[in-house]
Design an enzyme around this catalytic site. Structure first.
Site, mmCIF file in Angstrom:
data_model
loop_
_atom_site.group_PDB
_atom_site.id
_atom_site.type_symbol
_atom_site.label_atom_id
_atom_site.label_comp_id
_atom_site.label_asym_id
_atom_site.label_seq_id
_atom_site.Cartn_x
_atom_site.Cartn_y
_atom_site.Cartn_z
ATOM 1 N N GLU A 66 0.834 -1.198 0.000
ATOM 2 C CA GLU A 66 0.000 0.000 0.000
ATOM 3 C C GLU A 66 0.872 1.253 0.000
ATOM 4 O OE1 GLU A 66 -3.743 1.766 2.562
ATOM 5 O OE2 GLU A 66 -1.972 1.068 3.657
ATOM 6 N N TRP A 88 -8.619 -1.673 0.135
ATOM 7 C CA TRP A 88 -9.345 -0.506 -0.364
ATOM 8 C C TRP A 88 -10.594 -0.885 -1.158
ATOM 9 C CZ3 TRP A 88 -9.134 4.550 0.675
ATOM 10 C CH2 TRP A 88 -8.004 5.042 1.341
ATOM 11 N N TYR A 130 -4.724 10.042 -0.678
ATOM 12 C CA TYR A 130 -3.314 9.942 -0.313
ATOM 13 C C TYR A 130 -2.288 10.241 -1.414
ATOM 14 C CZ TYR A 130 -5.166 7.945 3.999
ATOM 15 O OH TYR A 130 -5.844 7.761 5.175
ATOM 16 N N ARG A 172 11.870 23.259 10.057
ATOM 17 C CA ARG A 172 10.667 22.786 10.749
ATOM 18 C C ARG A 172 9.513 22.590 9.774
ATOM 19 N NH1 ARG A 172 13.066 26.488 14.422
ATOM 20 N NH2 ARG A 172 11.849 28.219 13.550
ATOM 21 N N CYS A 192 -6.969 9.509 6.873
ATOM 22 C CA CYS A 192 -6.904 9.291 8.327
ATOM 23 C C CYS A 192 -5.491 9.574 8.809
ATOM 24 C CB CYS A 192 -7.326 7.862 8.661
ATOM 25 S SG CYS A 192 -9.031 7.485 8.242
ATOM 26 N N ARG A 212 -5.724 11.805 12.247
ATOM 27 C CA ARG A 212 -6.935 12.453 12.758
ATOM 28 C C ARG A 212 -7.917 11.434 13.306
ATOM 29 N NH1 ARG A 212 -11.444 11.491 9.776
ATOM 30 N NH2 ARG A 212 -11.024 10.598 7.730
ATOM 31 N N ASP A 215 -8.539 3.718 13.880
ATOM 32 C CA ASP A 215 -9.147 2.451 14.268
ATOM 33 C C ASP A 215 -8.043 1.639 14.938
ATOM 34 O OD1 ASP A 215 -10.085 -0.134 14.405
ATOM 35 O OD2 ASP A 215 -10.624 -0.298 12.294
ATOM 36 N N ASN A 223 -0.709 1.459 10.055
ATOM 37 C CA ASN A 223 -0.257 2.850 10.075
ATOM 38 C C ASN A 223 1.139 2.989 10.665
ATOM 39 O OD1 ASN A 223 -3.613 3.570 11.065
ATOM 40 N ND2 ASN A 223 -2.807 3.724 8.982
ATOM 41 N N LEU A 254 -12.051 2.304 19.290
ATOM 42 C CA LEU A 254 -12.261 0.875 19.086
ATOM 43 C C LEU A 254 -13.725 0.671 18.726
ATOM 44 C CD1 LEU A 254 -10.315 -0.377 22.207
ATOM 45 C CD2 LEU A 254 -9.663 -0.893 19.844
#
Length: 310
Positions: A66, A88, A130, A172, A192, A212, A215, A223, A254
């Site tokens: 992915e 997906w 994305y 930064r 997400c 943000r 799950d 992730n 959850l």
């Protein structure tokens, strides 16, 4: 040594806290969640460490495929399903079922996506998710009469990031994001894991992800692997050592129908220290292949099945 904390303990502690004390809410999917606002975890990447969960099997190659797909800028599921990646498919499948009334199952839908390029073009696209934002963020230019037109090629945040880490490591502004406000309504699922930021400390590259919506039961494992993978790739491309990754969650939740997963996982004890190896250094960050990545010393406990909320 056996009494020392395992890196996964912080994940299990967060899971336990949310399950016991999270605010029970109705969510977009209608399934319902227990949720908190704001969480952070940190994981060292020293000695090729990778924070894969050990209390259940994580199919890390799916997450790796992915991430590589994101970096191509592709937004159609066709290339993913060709590789046996199904994560997906549920979103365009749901759109297709609603639009046509056809009660097609996932396997049949994916078979048509692979076999028929026109069908894939119509029904397999996810909108500007994305990768589209990462490597092709839209740029508009004046077209006269107060109108603007979209350039054929947008802004490549990833290429700019690599260049900036090399040239200005103290900046930064070493980040990329998928949260394009103007295009969020056109996305199958707004990002997400929305913003990644990087920090050079001496000869080490640290990576941070702000998510943000998380799950925690299903999505987090992918992730955190994706964050580790892209941090490692950037470090290699910029002649730096990997430092640590920092994960920050906004709405961390959850699903209520994940009770079996939660109870099973909390009953298990984490163990082991897997390593992520990268076999070669390609010419650019866009030239990595799945064969370049290998996970060693990973001996997880058994997979725990749980439904995905669409």
């Amino acid at each position: 040594m056996s009494d020392m904390p395992h890196y996964e303990d912080q994940y299990l502690d967060l899971m336990r806290h949310i399950w016991r004390h999270g605010d029970e809410r109705v969510d977009r999917t209608g399934v319902g969640t227990r949720s908190i606002m704001g969480a952070q975890m940190r994981f060292s990447l020293a000695d090729d460490a990778v924070p894969l969960l050990t209390t259940k099997r994580v199919y890390w190659k799916v997450a790796a495929r992915e991430m590589l797909w994101f970096l191509t800028g592709d937004t159609n599921i066709r290339e993913l399903v060709k590789q046996g990646v199904h994560i997906w498919t549920d979103w365009p499948l749901d759109v297709y079922r609603r639009a046509t009334g056809e009660d097609i199952d996932r396997d049949a839908f994916e078979a048509r996506i692979i076999a028929d390029a026109d069908f894939a073009a119509r029904w397999g696209d996810l909108g500007p998710v994305y990768g589209a934002q990462w490597v092709n963020w839209p740029i508009y230019e004046p077209a006269g009469d107060g109108l603007y037109r979209k350039r054929d090629r947008g802004h490549n945040q990833i290429a700019e990031l690599v260049d900036n880490i090399r040239r200005n490591p103290g900046s930064r502004r070493l980040l990329f994001t998928g949260w394009n406000v103007a295009e969020v309504p056109d996305m199958a699922l707004p990002p997400c894991h929305m913003t990644y930021q990087f920090h050079v400390a001496g000869n080490r590259l640290n990576g941070l992800l702000f998510q943000r919506s998380c799950d925690l039961g299903l999505g987090f494992a992918f992730n955190i692997f994706g964050l580790t993978m892209v941090t490692r790739m950037l470090a290699q491309q910029c002649d730096l050592e990997p430092g640590e990754v920092v994960w920050q969650g906004g709405d961390v939740h959850l699903y209520l129908n994940h009770a079996d997963l939660v109870e099973a996982q909390l009953a298990r004890k984490p163990a082991g220290a897997p390593r992520l190896r990268i076999a070669r250094r390609p010419e650019s960050i866009f030239d990595y292949r799945i064969e370049d990545f290998a996970v060693e010393d990973y001996a997880p406990q058994s997979h725990i099945a749980a439904p995905v909320a669409v």
